[in-house]
Design a protein around this motif. Structure first.
Motif, PDB file in Angstrom:
ATOM      1  N   LEU A  52       0.889  -1.248   0.189  1.00  0.00           N
ATOM      2  CA  LEU A  52      -0.248   0.088  -0.040  1.00  0.00           C
ATOM      3  C   LEU A  52       0.757   1.095  -0.109  1.00  0.00           C
ATOM      4  CD1 LEU A  52      -1.643  -2.350   1.254  1.00  0.00           C
ATOM      5  CD2 LEU A  52      -3.007  -0.336   2.527  1.00  0.00           C
ATOM      6  N   THR A  62      -2.839   3.346  -4.654  1.00  0.00           N
ATOM      7  CA  THR A  62      -3.816   2.824  -3.768  1.00  0.00           C
ATOM      8  C   THR A  62      -4.359   4.114  -3.239  1.00  0.00           C
ATOM      9  OG1 THR A  62      -2.372   2.631  -1.955  1.00  0.00           O
ATOM     10  CG2 THR A  62      -2.747   0.634  -3.120  1.00  0.00           C
ATOM     11  N   LEU A  65      -7.251   3.574  -0.465  1.00  0.00           N
ATOM     12  CA  LEU A  65      -6.650   3.171   0.744  1.00  0.00           C
ATOM     13  C   LEU A  65      -5.880   4.394   1.408  1.00  0.00           C
ATOM     14  CD1 LEU A  65      -5.646  -0.281  -0.110  1.00  0.00           C
ATOM     15  CD2 LEU A  65      -7.334   0.357   1.944  1.00  0.00           C
ATOM     16  N   ILE A 252      -3.952  -5.486  -6.586  1.00  0.00           N
ATOM     17  CA  ILE A 252      -3.864  -4.457  -5.515  1.00  0.00           C
ATOM     18  C   ILE A 252      -4.763  -3.229  -6.106  1.00  0.00           C
ATOM     19  CG2 ILE A 252      -2.564  -2.970  -4.107  1.00  0.00           C
ATOM     20  CD1 ILE A 252      -2.131  -5.966  -3.734  1.00  0.00           C
ATOM     21  N   GLY A 253      -4.536  -2.900  -7.358  1.00  0.00           N
ATOM     22  CA  GLY A 253      -5.579  -1.681  -7.757  1.00  0.00           C
ATOM     23  C   GLY A 253      -7.222  -1.912  -7.700  1.00  0.00           C
ATOM     24  N   ASP A 256      -8.035  -2.066  -4.054  1.00  0.00           N
ATOM     25  CA  ASP A 256      -8.233  -0.564  -3.870  1.00  0.00           C
ATOM     26  C   ASP A 256      -9.416  -0.137  -4.308  1.00  0.00           C
ATOM     27  OD1 ASP A 256      -6.752   2.116  -2.918  1.00  0.00           O
ATOM     28  OD2 ASP A 256      -7.497   2.692  -4.879  1.00  0.00           O
TER      29      ASP A 256
END
Length: 483
Positions: A52, A62, A65, A252-253, A256
Motif C-alpha cells: 500500500l 492505492t 486506501l 492491488i488496484g 483498492d
C-alpha cells in the motif's frame, strides 16, 4: 400539560434514547452516536506490508486506501498471530492465540478439521448483541458442513471455503496435491465450481454493498475476506493491464477500488460516521511466487516465517469523530486485540472462554501510547514458540524456516523452491533502529534477553512450546466434523 413538565419529559426521553450500556467508557469519551456502531473488516490474503502506498508501496497506486488512511489511523506495528491462513483467521475471529483454540497452519480440504463450535467468534459475539452478520469471501476454518460460517455466527456467507489455490489447476496438482473443485458457496449451498476467478473480487464487493444496503437501518458486521492477492492471481476485465505495472499491481488496484466502493456505499447510505472500517491482511507476502507476490520491504522474509515480513502487516482503521483523522500509531498491536476492542465499542460481553486479546481502543484513538500487552508471542509449525515482541525488542529462539536465501522468486504463477535455513542461536533485534533485523544484539543486552525469557516461560506453561517439548495446560482442542 404545563410547559415546565413537558420540557422535563422531553429531557428524560432524550436521555433514555442516548444511553449506551456497557460501551459508555468508549462512547462517552469520543462523543458516540446513540445507535450501535457498524463494523466492517476487510481482510486480504498474503498482502505484504509494502503493498500500500501509505506503507511504502512505491510501485503501487492505492488512492482509496490513501484516502482511508488520511481519514483514520495507520498502525505501523500491527501483527497477525501466525503467518499463515487458517491460524491467522482463527486469531482474528476468536481474540485468542490460534494454538489456544487448537488451530495451526492452513487447513487442507476434506480433512474434517476446523474451528471448534464451542469457541465464540466475533460474529457470534455481535450477533448476540443484535447485529446482522455476513462473511463475503474466504473462510478457511473448516470446509465440512458442520464447521462452515453459518454454524459459526454468520447470517450470510458468500464465498469459498478455503484458499483459492486449492483447486485442480494448482501448478503442483498431480505431483504433490490432488485437489477437487473449488466451490462458490451461497450460505451452505454450493452454487458452482469456479473455473475462472476473474470476477470474484468484484462479486464479493457487489454482495458486500448489497448487504450494507439491506441492513442500513440496523447494526451490522461485515467481514469481507478477499481471496486475493493470494495466488493464483485474478482480476476482472476492467483491471487487466490497467496499471501497466504487472498483474500483481492490477490485483492491488482492484482491491483498492473495492475499498473505494465500500466507502462510497457508506456515504450514500449516511453510515460512514457510525461505522468502524478496518483494512488489514492475514499475513505477509508469499515470496516464492516472485512477480506474483507482494513486498514487505524493508522487513525481513515473508509468509511462513515469524520474521517481521511474515507477521507485520498493513493496518488502517477509520471511525469518523472517534479515531483522529490522519493519525499514526507506532505501538505494537495484534489481531487478537480486535475482538475485545470491538466488544468495548459495541457494548458486547466478552466470550466466556479465556481469550488472549485486550481492549486497544485507547491506543487506536491516541489516548494512550502504552501497548495493551507486555509482550506478544509468535508461534508457528508444531506449536513452536519462535519469537517474542517486547517493547521495541524482538527476540527469536533457534528454529528452522523457509527462505529464498537471497534468490529471486518464481515467475508467471510458478513458485521458486525455498531453502530451509536454521537460526542456530538466540537473536535479539531493536526494531526501532533495525526494522530489517540485521544486527543481533543479544550479547549486548543480556538483561533484556532474561526478561523476555521469563515471560516466554510463563507462556510455555500455558500454551506449550514444540521447540522445548512442552504441551501447555490451557490449549483447547480444534473442531472436528461428526463421524
Amino acid at each position: 400539560m404545563k410547559p415546565a413538565l413537558l420540557f422535563l419529559l422531553l429531557v428524560l426521553s432524550a436521555c433514555r434514547w442516548t444511553a449506551q450500556p456497557e460501551s459508555g467508557r468508549h462512547a462517552k469519551a469520543q462523543g458516540a452516536e446513540p445507535s450501535a456502531p457498524n463494523v466492517i473488516i476487510v481482510f486480504t490474503d498474503d498482502q505484504g506490508y509494502a503493498d500500500l502506498e501509505p506503507f511504502g508501496g512505491a510501485n503501487l497506486r492505492t488512492p482509496n486506501l490513501n484516502r482511508l488512511a488520511d481519514q483514520g489511523v495507520r498502525l505501523t506495528d500491527f501483527y497477525v498471530a501466525q503467518p499463515v491462513c487458517s491460524a491467522s483467521r482463527a486469531a482474528l475471529l476468536t481474540g485468542a492465540y490460534p494454538n489456544r483454540v487448537g488451530v495451526s497452519g492452513a487447513f487442507m480440504p476434506d480433512t474434517g478439521r476446523g474451528l471448534a463450535l464451542e469457541e465464540t467468534t466475533l460474529a457470534e459475539m455481535l450477533k448476540a448483541r443484535g447485529y446482522t452478520t455476513a462473511l463475503m469471501g474466504k473462510w478457511h476454518l473448516g470446509d465440512d458442513p458442520a464447521l462452515m460460517p453459518n454454524r459459526q455466527g454468520f447470517d450470510e456467507f458468500f464465498g469459498i471455503a478455503h484458499s483459492n489455490d486449492m483447486w485442480p489447476y494448482h501448478p503442483l496438482q498431480g505431483d504433490v496435491f490432488n485437489f477437487t473443485d473449488l466451490l462458490l458457496f451461497e450460505n451452505e449451498t454450493p452454487l458452482r465450481a469456479l473455473e475462472d476467478q476473474s470476477d470474484l473480487t468484484r462479486l464479493l464487493t457487489d454482495r458486500s454493498i448489497a448487504f450494507i444496503e439491506a441492513n442500513k437501518q440496523r447494526p451490522f458486521f461485515l467481514y469481507l475476506a478477499h481471496p486475493q492477492p493470494h495466488v493464483p492471481l485474478f482480476v476482472s476485465g476492467a483491471f487487466q493491464g490497467k496499471t501497466g505495472a504487472g498483474l500483481y499491481a492490477d490485483v492491488i488496484g482492484e482491491i483498492d477500488h473495492s475499498v473505494g466502493r465500500l466507502m462510497a456505499a457508506l456515504e450514500r447510505y449516511q453510515l460512514a460516521d457510525n461505522t468502524l472500517l478496518i483494512f488489514t491482511s492475514d499475513n505477509g507476502p508469499w515470496l516464492a511466487y516472485g512477480d506474483h507476490a507482494g513486498s514487505a520491504a524493508p522487513l525481513r522474509e515473508g509468509k511462513g516465517t515469524v520474521f517481521e515480513g511474515g507477521v507485520r502487516v498493513p493496518f488502517i482503521a477509520r471511525f469518523p469523530g472517534r479515531i483522529r483523522a490522519g493519525s499514526e500509531v507506532n505501538v505494537p498491536l495484534m489481531s487478537i486485540d480486535l475482538l475485545p476492542t470491538i466488544a468495548g465499542i459495541t457494548g458486547s460481553p466478552l466470550p466466556e472462554r479465556k481469550i488472549d486479546g485486550k481492549d486497544a481502543w485507547s491506543v487506536l484513538t491516541g489516548a494512550s501510547d502504552h501497548p495493551p500487552h507486555e509482550a506478544y508471542y509468535f508461534y508457528y509449525g508444531d506449536n513452536e514458540l519462535r519469537a517474542v515482541r517486547y517493547g521495541k525488542w524482538k527476540l527469536y529462539y533457534p528454529h528452522s524456516y523457509p527462505s529464498l536465501n537471497g534468490r529471486e522468486g518464481g515467475a508467471a504463477g510458478l513458485p521458486a523452491r525455498y531453502e530451509t535455513l536454521e537460526l542456530t542461536q538466540i537473536a535479539l533485534y531493536d526494531l526501532q533502529r533495525d526494522p530489517s533485523e540485521t544486527r543481533n544484539l543479544a550479547a549486548q543486552h543480556p538483561q533484556v534477553v532474561a526478561r523476555i525469557e521469563a515471560l516466554a516461560q510463563r507462556q510455555r506453561e500455558a500454551l506449550g512450546d514444540g521447540l522445548r517439548g512442552q504441551a501447555g495446560r490451557e490449549r483447547r482442542p480444534l473442531g472436528r466434523a461428526p463421524d
